[in-house]
Scaffold this motif. Structure first.
Motif, PDB file in Angstrom:
ATOM      1  N   HIS A 204     -15.451  39.009 -11.719  1.00 21.87           N
ATOM      2  CA  HIS A 204     -14.176  39.560 -11.265  1.00 21.87           C
ATOM      3  C   HIS A 204     -14.407  40.719 -10.307  1.00 21.87           C
ATOM      4  CE1 HIS A 204     -15.067  42.625 -14.254  1.00 21.87           C
ATOM      5  NE2 HIS A 204     -15.176  41.677 -15.162  1.00 21.87           N
ATOM      6  N   MET A 205     -13.306  41.313  -9.826  1.00 24.53           N
ATOM      7  CA  MET A 205     -13.392  42.339  -8.790  1.00 24.53           C
ATOM      8  C   MET A 205     -14.166  43.575  -9.228  1.00 24.53           C
ATOM      9  SD  MET A 205      -9.475  43.845  -8.850  1.00 24.53           S
ATOM     10  CE  MET A 205      -9.878  45.143  -7.679  1.00 24.53           C
ATOM     11  N   HIS A 206     -14.284  43.789 -10.527  1.00 24.10           N
ATOM     12  CA  HIS A 206     -14.959  44.991 -11.011  1.00 24.10           C
ATOM     13  C   HIS A 206     -16.469  44.810 -11.182  1.00 24.10           C
ATOM     14  CE1 HIS A 206     -11.054  46.804 -11.597  1.00 24.10           C
ATOM     15  NE2 HIS A 206     -10.683  45.796 -12.369  1.00 24.10           N
ATOM     16  N   ASN A 207     -16.944  43.554 -11.189  1.00 21.06           N
ATOM     17  CA  ASN A 207     -18.386  43.362 -11.378  1.00 21.06           C
ATOM     18  C   ASN A 207     -19.047  42.499 -10.306  1.00 21.06           C
ATOM     19  OD1 ASN A 207     -17.715  40.698 -11.966  1.00 21.06           O
ATOM     20  ND2 ASN A 207     -18.562  40.707 -14.039  1.00 21.06           N
ATOM     21  N   GLU A 208     -18.233  41.912  -9.383  1.00 24.12           N
ATOM     22  CA  GLU A 208     -18.812  40.961  -8.435  1.00 24.12           C
ATOM     23  C   GLU A 208     -19.846  41.591  -7.511  1.00 24.12           C
ATOM     24  OE1 GLU A 208     -15.973  39.199  -5.779  1.00 24.12           O
ATOM     25  OE2 GLU A 208     -14.749  41.003  -5.676  1.00 24.12           O
ATOM     26  N   HIS A 209     -19.690  42.884  -7.171  1.00 24.07           N
ATOM     27  CA  HIS A 209     -20.675  43.539  -6.304  1.00 24.07           C
ATOM     28  C   HIS A 209     -22.045  43.600  -6.976  1.00 24.07           C
ATOM     29  CE1 HIS A 209     -16.916  44.975  -4.455  1.00 24.07           C
ATOM     30  NE2 HIS A 209     -17.627  45.130  -3.360  1.00 24.07           N
ATOM     31  N   LYS A 210     -22.041  43.675  -8.316  1.00 26.48           N
ATOM     32  CA  LYS A 210     -23.292  43.829  -9.052  1.00 26.48           C
ATOM     33  C   LYS A 210     -23.960  42.494  -9.378  1.00 26.48           C
ATOM     34  CE  LYS A 210     -21.451  47.983 -11.312  1.00 26.48           C
ATOM     35  NZ  LYS A 210     -21.103  48.609 -12.614  1.00 26.48           N
TER      36      LYS A 210
END
Length: 224
Positions: free
Chosen positions: A56-62
């Motif tokens: 989701h938007m809160h973990n996709e960068h990681k």
């Protein structure tokens, strides 16, 4: 090397999914889901037992790098959102971009997207249109509305029910009270409805009838 599948899911009615989408979700090694609880209901409905990971938007960068590595190692992975097509106002863009950069094959299946039925059902010109998604909540909102006030093509927005009155009021302020507006909510669901009229008329309707559910707003372009 494996493959990334972007798989659209129903925006309301669980039957609005393609045979191919079900087949892909059953055959991939992993499903990336925006909310595993929401997607779990869909998978259970179609007897899909593929393992899910939260994306989701809160973990996709990681998580993008590790997912790319898994696909490069041979896994086939599908990404789904809670409803509609991934990357359309939902997670999916970052992973798609990373896969393209890594020369990984990306396959986006056709399927449900909320703004298409709302646009067609609006009765407003749909030969040319602009998809804006969600307007900025604070920073940049005024600038965006001023720019869009001169747009001659039909404009499409997503909005939440508790912000629609504010957004319609802003349309009146920046676009004019007589600008044509069509609001579709709960598309494909039991209480689906579309309200059409001027910005002022639609605002009055929802002041008297507070809306619920997912909302798509279609606004006529300037001079249309």
């Amino acid at each position: 090397m494996g493959k990334l599948y972007l798989v659209p899911t129903p925006i309301g009615n669980l039957k609005d999914i393609t045979f191919r989408a079900i087949e892909v979700l059953k055959e991939v090694d992993l499903i990336l889901a925006e909310d595993t609880r929401t997607s779990g209901k869909l998978l259970k409905y179609y007897d899909i037992s593929t393992h899910m990971h939260s994306h989701h938007m809160h973990n996709e960068h990681k998580t993008v790098v590790s997912i790319v590595n898994r696909i490069q190692a041979g896994e086939n992975i599908a990404i789904i959102s809670d409803a509609g097509t991934p990357a359309i106002s939902d997670p999916g863009f970052l992973l798609t971009r990373a896969c393209v950069a890594a020369n990984i094959e990306v396959d986006c299946l056709p399927g449900a997207t909320a703004f298409v039925p709302a646009l067609v059902n609006s009765g407003l010109p749909n030969d040319k249109f602009v998809f804006e998604g969600f307007l900025p909540v604070k920073k940049g909102r005024q600038t965006r509305l001023k720019l869009l006030a001169e747009e001659t093509r039909t404009i499409i927005f997503y909005e939440s029910p508790h912000k629609i009155l504010k957004t319609l009021a802003h349309f009146i302020e920046y676009f004019g009270a007589e600008r044509a507006v069509s609001v579709s909510r709960e598309i494909t669901k039991l209480h689906e409805e579309t309200i059409r009229g001027t910005a002022q008329e639609v605002l009055k309707h929802y002041e008297a009838n507070p809306p619920k559910g997912e909302i798509v707003i279609v606004v006529g372009g300037k001079n249309n």
